[in-house]
Design a protein around this motif. Structure first.
Motif, mmCIF file in Angstrom:
data_model
loop_
_atom_site.group_PDB
_atom_site.id
_atom_site.type_symbol
_atom_site.label_atom_id
_atom_site.label_comp_id
_atom_site.label_asym_id
_atom_site.label_seq_id
_atom_site.Cartn_x
_atom_site.Cartn_y
_atom_site.Cartn_z
ATOM 1 N N VAL A 178 0.854 -1.197 0.000
ATOM 2 C CA VAL A 178 0.000 0.000 0.000
ATOM 3 C C VAL A 178 0.888 1.244 0.000
ATOM 4 O O VAL A 178 1.884 1.303 0.712
ATOM 5 C CB VAL A 178 -0.904 -0.005 1.258
ATOM 6 C CG1 VAL A 178 -1.740 1.254 1.325
ATOM 7 C CG2 VAL A 178 -1.791 -1.240 1.252
ATOM 8 N N ASP A 179 0.527 2.244 -0.804
ATOM 9 C CA ASP A 179 1.417 3.407 -0.912
ATOM 10 C C ASP A 179 1.241 4.370 0.270
ATOM 11 O O ASP A 179 0.347 4.223 1.099
ATOM 12 C CB ASP A 179 1.237 4.121 -2.248
ATOM 13 C CG ASP A 179 -0.170 4.652 -2.413
ATOM 14 O OD1 ASP A 179 -0.768 5.048 -1.396
ATOM 15 O OD2 ASP A 179 -0.683 4.662 -3.549
ATOM 16 N N THR A 180 2.112 5.370 0.305
ATOM 17 C CA THR A 180 2.227 6.246 1.470
ATOM 18 C C THR A 180 0.913 6.916 1.866
ATOM 19 O O THR A 180 0.504 6.863 3.028
ATOM 20 C CB THR A 180 3.274 7.339 1.170
ATOM 21 O OG1 THR A 180 4.452 6.676 0.722
ATOM 22 C CG2 THR A 180 3.577 8.148 2.406
ATOM 23 N N ASP A 181 0.257 7.538 0.899
ATOM 24 C CA ASP A 181 -0.964 8.282 1.229
ATOM 25 C C ASP A 181 -2.041 7.357 1.781
ATOM 26 O O ASP A 181 -2.763 7.713 2.718
ATOM 27 C CB ASP A 181 -1.494 8.987 -0.031
ATOM 28 C CG ASP A 181 -0.621 10.170 -0.399
ATOM 29 O OD1 ASP A 181 0.167 10.603 0.476
ATOM 30 O OD2 ASP A 181 -0.700 10.630 -1.548
ATOM 31 N N HIS A 182 -2.143 6.198 1.175
ATOM 32 C CA HIS A 182 -3.198 5.286 1.621
ATOM 33 C C HIS A 182 -2.890 4.693 2.986
ATOM 34 O O HIS A 182 -3.798 4.350 3.738
ATOM 35 C CB HIS A 182 -3.404 4.193 0.569
ATOM 36 C CG HIS A 182 -3.977 4.729 -0.705
ATOM 37 N ND1 HIS A 182 -3.332 4.626 -1.902
ATOM 38 C CD2 HIS A 182 -5.111 5.423 -0.957
ATOM 39 C CE1 HIS A 182 -4.058 5.206 -2.856
ATOM 40 N NE2 HIS A 182 -5.137 5.700 -2.302
ATOM 41 N N ARG A 183 -1.606 4.609 3.315
ATOM 42 C CA ARG A 183 -1.250 4.114 4.648
ATOM 43 C C ARG A 183 -1.693 5.104 5.723
ATOM 44 O O ARG A 183 -2.118 4.725 6.804
ATOM 45 C CB ARG A 183 0.259 3.918 4.754
ATOM 46 C CG ARG A 183 0.755 2.708 4.016
ATOM 47 C CD ARG A 183 2.244 2.694 4.143
ATOM 48 N NE ARG A 183 2.852 1.686 3.310
ATOM 49 C CZ ARG A 183 4.155 1.598 3.127
ATOM 50 N NH1 ARG A 183 4.955 2.455 3.704
ATOM 51 N NH2 ARG A 183 4.650 0.656 2.383
ATOM 52 N N ARG A 184 -1.564 6.389 5.393
ATOM 53 C CA ARG A 184 -1.992 7.402 6.365
ATOM 54 C C ARG A 184 -3.488 7.237 6.641
ATOM 55 O O ARG A 184 -3.942 7.283 7.782
ATOM 56 C CB ARG A 184 -1.689 8.795 5.804
ATOM 57 C CG ARG A 184 -1.900 9.905 6.815
ATOM 58 C CD ARG A 184 -1.358 11.236 6.322
ATOM 59 N NE ARG A 184 0.099 11.239 6.256
ATOM 60 C CZ ARG A 184 0.786 11.367 5.115
ATOM 61 N NH1 ARG A 184 0.161 11.517 3.980
ATOM 62 N NH2 ARG A 184 2.097 11.363 5.124
ATOM 63 N N GLU A 185 -4.223 6.998 5.561
ATOM 64 C CA GLU A 185 -5.667 6.790 5.736
ATOM 65 C C GLU A 185 -5.943 5.496 6.500
ATOM 66 O O GLU A 185 -6.904 5.396 7.239
ATOM 67 C CB GLU A 185 -6.363 6.756 4.368
ATOM 68 C CG GLU A 185 -6.283 8.062 3.599
ATOM 69 C CD GLU A 185 -6.808 9.236 4.418
ATOM 70 O OE1 GLU A 185 -7.751 9.046 5.197
ATOM 71 O OE2 GLU A 185 -6.246 10.341 4.294
ATOM 72 N N TRP A 224 6.835 3.570 6.913
ATOM 73 C CA TRP A 224 5.496 3.227 7.399
ATOM 74 C C TRP A 224 5.465 3.301 8.918
ATOM 75 O O TRP A 224 4.523 3.817 9.511
ATOM 76 C CB TRP A 224 5.143 1.848 6.855
ATOM 77 C CG TRP A 224 3.956 1.109 7.412
ATOM 78 C CD1 TRP A 224 3.917 -0.218 7.721
ATOM 79 C CD2 TRP A 224 2.635 1.600 7.694
ATOM 80 N NE1 TRP A 224 2.679 -0.572 8.173
ATOM 81 C CE2 TRP A 224 1.861 0.528 8.178
ATOM 82 C CE3 TRP A 224 2.046 2.850 7.598
ATOM 83 C CZ2 TRP A 224 0.541 0.653 8.554
ATOM 84 C CZ3 TRP A 224 0.699 2.984 7.985
ATOM 85 C CH2 TRP A 224 -0.030 1.908 8.442
ATOM 86 N N ALA A 225 6.539 2.847 9.543
ATOM 87 C CA ALA A 225 6.613 2.923 11.003
ATOM 88 C C ALA A 225 6.569 4.386 11.453
ATOM 89 O O ALA A 225 5.895 4.729 12.432
ATOM 90 C CB ALA A 225 7.888 2.247 11.485
ATOM 91 N N GLU A 226 7.269 5.222 10.727
ATOM 92 C CA GLU A 226 7.288 6.633 11.118
ATOM 93 C C GLU A 226 5.958 7.320 10.811
ATOM 94 O O GLU A 226 5.522 8.214 11.537
ATOM 95 C CB GLU A 226 8.457 7.341 10.433
ATOM 96 C CG GLU A 226 9.771 6.914 11.086
ATOM 97 C CD GLU A 226 10.997 7.378 10.330
ATOM 98 O OE1 GLU A 226 10.858 8.179 9.405
ATOM 99 O OE2 GLU A 226 12.091 6.904 10.678
ATOM 100 N N GLN A 227 5.321 6.866 9.749
ATOM 101 C CA GLN A 227 3.988 7.408 9.439
ATOM 102 C C GLN A 227 3.010 7.102 10.563
ATOM 103 O O GLN A 227 2.176 7.926 10.917
ATOM 104 C CB GLN A 227 3.458 6.782 8.155
ATOM 105 C CG GLN A 227 3.869 7.536 6.908
ATOM 106 C CD GLN A 227 3.258 6.892 5.688
ATOM 107 O OE1 GLN A 227 3.235 5.667 5.584
ATOM 108 N NE2 GLN A 227 2.782 7.700 4.777
ATOM 109 N N MET A 228 3.127 5.904 11.100
ATOM 110 C CA MET A 228 2.219 5.530 12.185
ATOM 111 C C MET A 228 2.416 6.453 13.377
ATOM 112 O O MET A 228 1.477 6.794 14.082
ATOM 113 C CB MET A 228 2.452 4.070 12.591
ATOM 114 C CG MET A 228 1.859 3.060 11.632
ATOM 115 S SD MET A 228 1.904 1.380 12.267
ATOM 116 C CE MET A 228 3.410 0.763 11.563
ATOM 117 N N LYS A 229 3.673 6.864 13.567
ATOM 118 C CA LYS A 229 3.952 7.802 14.673
ATOM 119 C C LYS A 229 3.357 9.169 14.362
ATOM 120 O O LYS A 229 2.689 9.768 15.197
ATOM 121 C CB LYS A 229 5.456 7.949 14.852
ATOM 122 C CG LYS A 229 6.063 6.926 15.773
ATOM 123 C CD LYS A 229 7.516 7.281 16.029
ATOM 124 C CE LYS A 229 8.269 6.012 16.403
ATOM 125 N NZ LYS A 229 9.706 6.159 16.258
#
Lengths: 816, 58
Positions: free
Chosen positions: A580-587, A610-615
């Motif tokens: 899954v790409d970056t933007d969709h992971r944020r969602e 992805w780990a940092e996005q979750m943060k």
């Protein structure tokens, strides 16, 4: 249901010893492939359920928890491999400790072992689907509809529902077959009675007319009403009742058999040939025969499964589920064999009923010839009856049928040679007998009639019972199917609605009108997903791999929501959104936060971004995340943010493992550089793939801190705070010295040289390297709380500070 | 929270109790069998449907 407080894992899978504080919160574990993330998932799953999904199921033949659950160096010491989990049972408000060892997978030690605690944990142990891996996602997204149904049923543990339905269906079939057999027995015994009474139909009036005519002649009371208990011979003396031979009735029985014998060669011929055709099919295809023979064997085995040991060969399996799946997979392969088996048994039952009819004609003649001392004829008929009885039992099973081909091709009834002649001779003998007196004829008519009436009534009772049983079984099967279909349809409807909603939430930018349809049908589950309003297609038809990953997780979440409702409080997602790409992971983060606010997810990923996005999405925090930088067989996963990193490195050097120590140091530097680049707002050269070399990242961080210290000194000076200015300058000078010292040693952690050079390093060679970097990193820390950071984040922060505010340097210069 | 399996069994038994084809005694035996094992065998059901007032078929 539960939330995970903390875990201690020892000598499990790739882990030597690891403690994680989950704090009942959503938690992320990141690290490169092979760094031990999935080992954590496996261990927690084992601690909670006694199972490890990756060691069971399809494609895992030969893997067992006992042999492959422990660390590879501890396989001979399974006692050393265990998991200790501290779990909070939300419904009970209790904290519980579960200790489960590899060598006692089914016997965890639970403290406190209260009944209510044990009940909740037993329920948890029954739900291995709390752990989801990417392999499992693909199993129910990109499979044939027939397989999808099985996969989704497996994840929802619906196989049991299918097993009950199958058992009820088999029951229904068996009892219907028994009912048809009972009907033939009624037909045969009724025919025998009608032949004797010389009536066309079994009506009370006709029976009583025939019977009362004889009773009147004998001076007996006429019978007014015919019931099931009516004794047609009531009033006859015992001696009269014992005399069974009635000449006219005997002649009618002989004629019935003679007439029937003319058609014996045609009885069931078509059915017998249908069986022969199926048997020839088996002869031509030994594999089919093998599958058929194995099928019966495996079906029996599956019925007898009761634990992890195979009931057929005693082979030990990882667990009962693994064994059942293995046997079920074998059964699936023999679907053609199953159809053949059903056809053979159904046709066998038809011939069995023909045998009952023939036996009904033969039995009175056999008894008669015995009582008339026609020994040879009696033995002939007795031998035939025995043969037919043996044939009947063989027709009831596939094993029995496979040996009957030659017989079924010819005179399968195996009518004895000389039957016709013997019948003729015996008939002549009976005809030659003097006619019985009217009294004798009436007595034997009544006694024989009563015997046959009794047989008929018994057959009728059995037939009624058989019908009642068959009707009940049919009602049960129908009711079960109706309820099952209703519940599963409701389940799939709820799942498809939630699935669509979750998927839309992740893909709101480009698929805001997305819909999906789960359509269950006999043994299948079709799955259609909308593709840009062009219609419903299979998930793999047009959607990208990333979208399919997203679908897999959404379908899983929808299933879990339906399965657990508000009790869906814990799940482990093992690297499930890798495409899954970056933007969709944020969602995706937002989806987990909004739709599952009470669910604790343990999420692993090999993707640092992805780990940092979750943060940054606040799904997790620094405290509720863990990063593994690497793994070695001796150490297990090495934790990036490990506070004890310097002690670990010292330990490794103490054991002469310079290569491990250097690798740990490099990984730690990589980790810290990324953290500091983010916390301080460093500006390394941009890389679109998010991959940064240690060298450029570290240099940009050093430059940034140097700049920030300079800015802080300038600010303090502008505000006339000379003491603070001097303190900052002192820190900056110390930092510059440390940076210079570490710069000298940087070659030692250079990725390009480490494998060759470290091998020649000794402990004393590497200790100064470690000391230089430790001094350098200490310049970025508050001694009390941790790393420095700027606020607000961005290119123009206002302060450089730590978490506890012990260090707080203003970066704003007083305006002139 | 009852599982889907349990929900189906409960509704199945409730539906069956509306049927005149199956007497309450057999329904209770079905309930006991389904509670005792997750993998009932056809023989278990045959026994329930044929015993006592159902005869003794083989």
């Amino acid at each position: 249901m539960i939330k995970l407080e903390k875990a201690h894992i020892e000598e499990m899978r790739g882990i030597r010893k690891l403690d994680i504080d989950f704090d009942k919160k959503t938690f992320a574990i990141s690290g490169p492939n092979g760094s031990g993330k999935s080992g954590v998932i496996d261990s927690i799953e084992f601690g909670l359920t006694g199972q490890i999904g990756r060691l069971t199921g399809r494609g895992t033949g030969g893997l067992t928890i006992a042999e492959h659950g422990p660390h590879v160096d501890k396989t001979r010491f399974p006692d050393a491999s265990f998991v200790e989990l501290h779990v909070f049972l939300t419904g009970l408000g209790k904290s519980v400790k579960i200790t489960r060892k590899i060598n006692a997978a089914k016997r965890p030690v639970i403290e406190p072992a209260d009944d209510d605690v044990l009940a909740v944990l037993a329920e948890v142990a029954d739900h291995p689907e709390i752990a989801l891996s990417r392999r499992e996602i693909l199993r129910f997204i990109l499979v044939e509809p027939t397989k999808r149904s099985e996969e989704i049923q497996a994840i929802l543990k619906l196989e049991e529902i299918g097993l009950i339905r199958n058992a009820l269906n088999t029951t229904q079939n068996n009892l219907q077959r028994a009912q048809r057999t009972a009907e033939v027995t009624v037909e045969t015994s009724g025919g025998s009675l009608k032949t004797h009474l010389q009536i066309a139909a079994f009506t009370a009036a006709d029976v009583l007319e025939a019977v009362n005519q004889r009773r009147k002649l004998l001076g007996l009371t006429e019978i007014a009403e015919l019931t099931a208990d009516t004794n047609l011979a009531v009033g006859l003396s015992a001696s009269a009742t014992a005399t069974a031979f009635n000449k006219q009735s005997a002649l009618r029985d002989l004629k019935a058999l003679s007439d029937a014998a003319e058609g014996f060669s045609d009885i069931g011929k078509a059915t017998a040939m249908a069986i022969v055709t199926d048997l020839e099919k088996l002869e031509r295809d030994p594999g089919l025969l093998d599958a058929l023979q194995r099928r019966a064997f495996i079906e029996k085995g599956l019925e007898l499964v009761d634990g992890p040991d195979c009931p057929l060969c005693d082979t030990p399996w990882a667990d009962e589920q693994h064994l059942s799946d293995h046997l079920r997979a074998k059964l699936e392969k023999s679907e053609e064999a199953r159809k053949l088996q059903d056809g053979l048994l159904e046709n066998g039952a038809v011939l069995m009923r023909e045998i009952i009819r023939v036996d009904g004609l033969v039995t009175p003649i056999q008894k008669m010839s015995e009582s008339e001392a026609e020994t040879a004829f009696a033995q002939l008929l007795d031998g035939w009856k025995t043969d037919l009885s043996d044939l009947r039992s063989k027709l009831a099973s596939v094993d029995g049928l496979t040996g009957l081909k030659a017989r079924l091709e010819g005179d399968w009834l195996n009518v004895p040679a000389g039957l016709g002649a013997s019948l003729t001779a015996f008939t002549a003998k009976v005809e030659a007998k003097p006619d019985q007196t009217a009294t004798m004829e009436a007595q034997t008519f009544l006694s024989t009639g009563q015997a046959r009436h009794h047989d008929y009534r018994v057959a009728q009772t059995k037939q009624r019972d058989a019908k009642k049983a068959a009707d009940a079984a049919k009602a049960a099967y129908s009711a079960y199917c109706e309820v099952m279909d209703g519940e599963l349809n409701a389940l799939y409807e709820a799942v498809q609605d939630n699935f669509s909603k979750f998927y839309r939430a992740i893909n709101s930018d480009d698929e805001s009108s997305f819909t999906a349809k789960l359509t269950p049908s006999e043994g299948k589950l079709d799955f259609g997903v909308n593709f840009y309003d062009r219609g419903l297609f299979p998930p793999g038809a047009f959607h990208s791999e990333g979208h399919q990953d997203g679908m897999g997780v959404c379908l899983y979440l929808a299933l879990m929501k339906r399965l657990f409702g508000d009790s869906f409080e814990f799940a482990m997602l093992d690297d499930v959104v890798m495409s899954v790409d970056t933007d969709h992971r944020r969602e995706f983060c937002n989806l987990l936060k909004t739709e599952f606010p009470n669910t604790q997810f343990v999420i692993t990923t090999h993707d640092r971004l992805w780990a940092e996005q979750m943060k940054s999405a606040r799904l997790i925090t620094a405290k509720t995340s863990l990063a593994f930088h690497s793994w070695s067989i001796d150490t297990g996963p090495l934790v990036e943010s490990n506070e004890d990193i310097w002690d670990d490195i010292a330990d490794q050097l103490g054991k002469g493992k310079v290569e491990s120590a250097a690798l740990s140091l490099r990984r730690h530097l990589e980790y810290v550089s990324r953290v500091l680049a983010d916390e301080l707002g460093a500006t390394p050269p941009f890389h679109s793939d998010g991959n940064y070399e240690l060298g450029e990242l570290l240099q940009s961080v050093l430059a940034r801190l140097r700049y920030l210290y300079g800015k802080a000194a300038e600010s303090a000076n502008s505000w006339g705070n000379n003491q603070l200015r001097d303190e900052i300058v002192a820190r900056r000078d110390a930092f510059s010295r440390a940076a210079a010292a570490s710069n000298v040693e940087q070659w030692a952690v250079n990725r390009a040289v480490h494998y060759n050079e470290w091998a020649r390093f000794g402990k004393r060679d590497f200790e100064p390297v470690v000391a230089a970097f430790k001094d350098l990193l200490d310049c970025f820390r508050c001694a009390k709380c941790g790393w420095l950071h700027v606020t607000p984040k961005g290119l123009q922060p206002e302060s450089l500070r730590c978490g506890c505010n012990d260090l707080n340097f203003n970066l704003t210069v007083k305006g002139r | 929270m009852p599982t889907i399996q349990q929900q189906i069994v409960e509704k199945f038994l409730a539906k069956l109790s509306e049927s005149e084809k199956v007497d309450p005694g057999k329904i209770e035996k079905l309930r006991a069998t389904l509670a005792a094992t997750k993998k009932p065998k056809a023989d278990d059901f045959v026994k329930i449907f044929t015993e006592s007032d159902g005869g003794n078929l083989k």
